[in-house]
Scaffold this active site. Sequence first.
Site, short mmCIF file in Angstrom:
data_model
loop_
_atom_site.label_atom_id
_atom_site.label_comp_id
_atom_site.label_asym_id
_atom_site.label_seq_id
_atom_site.Cartn_x
_atom_site.Cartn_y
_atom_site.Cartn_z
CB THR A 74 -0.93 -0.03 1.24
OG1 THR A 74 -1.68 -1.24 1.19
CG2 THR A 74 -1.87 1.16 1.27
N GLY A 203 6.36 -8.09 0.39
CA GLY A 203 7.01 -9.28 0.91
C GLY A 203 6.08 -10.41 1.32
CB THR A 239 15.55 3.60 11.33
OG1 THR A 239 15.99 4.88 11.77
CG2 THR A 239 16.63 2.57 11.58
CB CYS A 327 -9.31 -5.43 1.94
SG CYS A 327 -7.56 -5.68 1.78
N1 PLP Z 1 -2.10 -4.69 -4.38
C1 PLP Z 1 -2.61 -5.93 -4.51
C2 PLP Z 1 -2.95 -6.44 -5.86
C3 PLP Z 1 -2.79 -6.72 -3.38
O1 PLP Z 1 -3.31 -7.94 -3.50
C4 PLP Z 1 -2.44 -6.20 -2.10
C5 PLP Z 1 -2.67 -6.99 -0.87
O2 PLP Z 1 -3.51 -7.85 -0.82
C6 PLP Z 1 -1.90 -4.90 -2.03
C7 PLP Z 1 -1.75 -4.18 -3.20
C8 PLP Z 1 -1.50 -4.29 -0.72
O3 PLP Z 1 -0.31 -4.87 -0.24
P1 PLP Z 1 0.03 -4.78 1.33
O4 PLP Z 1 -0.87 -5.74 2.03
O5 PLP Z 1 1.47 -5.17 1.44
O6 PLP Z 1 -0.21 -3.36 1.73
#
Ligand code: PLP
Length: 392
Positions: A74, A203, A239, A327
């Site tokens: 994100t 990651g 950091t 989500c």
């Molecule tokens: N973009 C996509 C296509 C994702 O599937 C996700 C997480 O599910 C994200 C962005 C966000 O990644 P993070 O959970 O590391 O913030």
Amino acid sequence: MQRQIYLDHNATTPILPEVLDAMLPWLSPSGFGNPSSSYSLGKAARNAIEAARLSVATLIGASPEEIIFTSCGTESIHSAILSALSLHPDRHRIITSSVEHSATLKLCNNLARKGYQIVRLPVDNHGLLPLNQLADSLDNETAIVSLLWANNETGVLFPVEEIAALCHQHDVLLHIDAVQAIGKLPPLPLHSLPGISYLSLSGHKIHAPKGVAALYINRRSRFSPLLFGSQENSRRGGTENVASIVAFGKAADISLQNLESTSAHIRKLRDQFEDYLLQNLDGIHINGARNQRLPNTSNISFEGIQAETALLLLDKEGIYCSAGSACTSGSIAPSHVLTAMGIPPERARSSLRFSFGKANQPDDAILAASTLTRIIRKIRSENPSTLVISRI
Ligand code: PLP
């Protein structure tokens, strides 16, 4: 003990034992140095970060100086989009799609409230992006185009090389959300795709811990940081999370070494799973272009059921998957991805996402599919009035 089958690798993946082993020394009393310190304790941490940077760069076909570490996918996405807006204060248009991850969608909703014009490109019934729509929308008002490589809910792929060529031609910055694609698909030839300015990866989708990610910044592209500070070559203050960055590097090495075998393994399981369901259940629909998908992802609608009911029953049997994206689970709103594909809300609410991973056992697909078949039949038999099964 009940056997557990984890089929939600698009939500997150387990940390591999080798990855945990690699990170632990950096959480111990001998590895706590600040990588910006000039004495040996700090230098050791700095060297470990630079080794991880090389590993992550190699996984995506980039050079180490093109990678900055961030705290999550994100943050990488937000850094890319906000960088473009700061570099082009005179441009007020952002082009994205109607099926992006909420990390992009919610930022864009927020920017719309501040007066930016957000163009959400539609997709077709298979979840594919018609390129002419993108070509028609690009103009010199556009600050950035931000699009997925692989959709997290359906696995459907966007044609990133063609998208990059179009953006390059129109001299518009392009960010690619590659969070789901990395580690499942061969790397893009980034050095021959000057159209891609920024690319995000995370990651925890490749067996590293949550809370560590990276942003690729094409060496020819300018970048304006989100967090100011001297770290990451003054491109991301704060950091560094040394242990998690080291883990990410190790996960990237393993991912690259096993790319072909992992991809073949997950594709085989996913296909076995879908074949079993298609042979044993009527009234099911596989959502998304079947031949242009990630090898591990299966998004299926089951007529006559509510996804949340099936999720609960599967959970009781030790099978973990999701309804829509992680989500949005817990809410009963139909998935924005499926509705953007023209799938009616009722069918969207009956959809489950299954995503396979390298740790799945060879018999997981058939075991999960047969349990799921039993559960779907049970739900349908308890609510026969809601069911009009179409023969497919
Ligand atoms: N973009 C996509 C296509 C994702 O599937 C996700 C997480 O599910 C994200 C962005 C966000 O990644 P993070 O959970 O590391 O913030």
